[in-house]
Design a protein around this motif. Structure first.
Motif, short mmCIF file in Angstrom:
data_model
loop_
_atom_site.label_atom_id
_atom_site.label_comp_id
_atom_site.label_asym_id
_atom_site.label_seq_id
_atom_site.Cartn_x
_atom_site.Cartn_y
_atom_site.Cartn_z
N ILE A 94 0.85 -1.19 0.00
CA ILE A 94 0.00 0.00 0.00
C ILE A 94 0.89 1.24 0.00
CG2 ILE A 94 -0.23 0.08 2.54
CD1 ILE A 94 -3.13 1.07 2.10
N GLN A 95 0.47 2.24 -0.76
CA GLN A 95 1.24 3.49 -0.83
C GLN A 95 0.32 4.65 -0.43
OE1 GLN A 95 1.30 1.36 -3.79
NE2 GLN A 95 3.01 0.38 -2.71
N PHE A 96 0.91 5.62 0.27
CA PHE A 96 0.19 6.80 0.71
C PHE A 96 0.58 7.96 -0.19
CE2 PHE A 96 0.72 4.02 4.35
CZ PHE A 96 -0.58 3.92 4.83
N GLN A 97 -0.42 8.55 -0.84
CA GLN A 97 -0.15 9.58 -1.83
C GLN A 97 -0.57 10.98 -1.41
OE1 GLN A 97 -2.38 7.74 -5.02
NE2 GLN A 97 -0.51 6.85 -5.90
N GLY A 98 -1.20 11.10 -0.26
CA GLY A 98 -1.58 12.42 0.20
C GLY A 98 -2.78 12.35 1.13
N VAL A 99 -3.23 13.54 1.53
CA VAL A 99 -4.38 13.67 2.42
C VAL A 99 -5.53 14.27 1.65
CG1 VAL A 99 -5.26 14.73 4.53
CG2 VAL A 99 -2.87 13.96 4.42
N ARG A 100 -6.66 13.60 1.65
CA ARG A 100 -7.84 14.07 0.92
C ARG A 100 -8.62 15.09 1.73
NH1 ARG A 100 -9.70 9.58 -0.18
NH2 ARG A 100 -9.25 9.42 -2.42
N GLY A 101 -8.77 14.80 3.02
CA GLY A 101 -9.61 15.65 3.86
C GLY A 101 -10.74 14.83 4.45
N MET A 102 -11.90 15.44 4.66
CA MET A 102 -13.01 14.75 5.32
C MET A 102 -13.52 13.55 4.54
SD MET A 102 -15.51 17.50 7.17
CE MET A 102 -16.70 16.18 7.39
N GLY A 103 -13.58 13.69 3.21
CA GLY A 103 -14.12 12.59 2.42
C GLY A 103 -15.52 12.21 2.88
N THR A 218 -4.82 6.56 -0.92
CA THR A 218 -3.95 5.39 -0.94
C THR A 218 -4.17 4.58 -2.21
OG1 THR A 218 -5.59 4.01 0.21
CG2 THR A 218 -4.00 5.20 1.58
N THR A 219 -3.15 3.83 -2.58
CA THR A 219 -3.27 2.85 -3.65
C THR A 219 -2.65 1.55 -3.17
OG1 THR A 219 -1.16 3.57 -4.61
CG2 THR A 219 -3.18 4.55 -5.51
N ARG A 220 -3.21 0.45 -3.63
CA ARG A 220 -2.67 -0.87 -3.26
C ARG A 220 -2.13 -1.54 -4.52
NH1 ARG A 220 -6.92 -4.16 -1.75
NH2 ARG A 220 -8.36 -2.64 -2.64
#
Length: 264
Positions: A94-103, A218-220
């Protein structure tokens, strides 16, 4: 047991409707409030069922310990899924690509509340408790774990391995969580936090389906044994190992504290 399972399966379906994405208040705090109201009604119905159908006293939902056990369970479920996700990250799944927010915050809170409350009433409050009274603790744990895994076989992206993983990792974990206290607050909170953490914090599919719009982007990538494929991280070997170890830990505590029950 049969009457209880039918009644609360029906109540589960009814309570899930006001908290669903089909309602006009989807994505607002009202969605979470609707789920909370549905859960409260479900708990009230359980108390009435225990008193007037079974003819006994409700020992699964004492209010005096609710805050402590809910808080402990929420923290336990969050840390457990976060630890498992961390292992998958270290292995490159799994990779973390950033923060989206509340979603979709309110929708995921609603999902956690409704699924945690009603599935634990059904599988631990009704099935586990009654099977244990008839067949003993070990048979009850095995049967409810198998049924819990089988109950997820028709979810989107489900495979036989994902159902096996759910049966082992979640069946043992949540059954043991009930055994530790002999109450439902603790397993409900673990269940709710597990679903909320994977769906909102890490934006991972909750037992199949589309990946929710959560806090982190995130992406897996990688083999299904690591990422869980379309079903989500619950179907990964990492989750199977980490959650099962946590379940065994709780199971040993339960055996030491309250022991097991023999068959009738």
């Amino acid at each position: 047991m049969i009457i209880g399972f039918v009644v609360f399966s029906f109540a589960y379906g009814l309570s899930a409707q006001p908290a669903s994405r089909a309602m006009p208040w989807h994505g607002t705090p009202l969605q979470a409030l609707a789920a909370l109201a549905g859960a409260a009604l479900g708990i009230g119905l359980y108390k009435l069922f225990r008193r007037y159908v079974e003819g006994g006293l409700d020992t699964e939902f004492p209010l005096a310990v609710a805050t402590r056990e809910l808080g402990t369970g929420l923290l336990f479920g969050f840390l457990l899924f976060s630890a498992m996700t961390g292992v998958v990250w270290l292995l490159g799944g799994i990779q973390f690509q950033g923060v989206r927010g509340m979603g979709n915050l309110w929708g995921m809170i609603a999902l956690g509340i409704i699924s945690g409350t009603f599935e634990e009433i059904l599988f631990r409050g009704i099935l586990f408790r009654q099977f244990e009274a008839m067949l003993g603790t070990w048979a009850a744990l095995a049967i409810t774990s198998i049924l819990f895994g089988a109950g997820h076989i028709f979810n989107p992206g489900a495979t036989w391995f994902s159902s096996f993983a759910i049966a082992v990792e979640a069946g043992i974990l949540l059954g043991a969580a009930y055994m530790v206290t002999r109450r439902l607050w603790f397993p409900i909170a673990i269940h709710a936090a597990w679903n909320f953490t994977q769906g909102w914090v890490f934006s991972v599919p909750v037992s199949g389906g589309d990946a929710p719009q959560g806090l982190l982007i995130t992406t897996r990538n990688g083999p299904e044994w690591l990422t869980g494929g379309a079903f989500g991280l619950e179907a990964s070997v990492v989750a199977l190992v980490v959650a099962t170890l946590a379940g065994v830990f709780l199971l040993l505590r339960a055996i030491k504290r309250d022991g097991t029950r023999p068959p009738m």
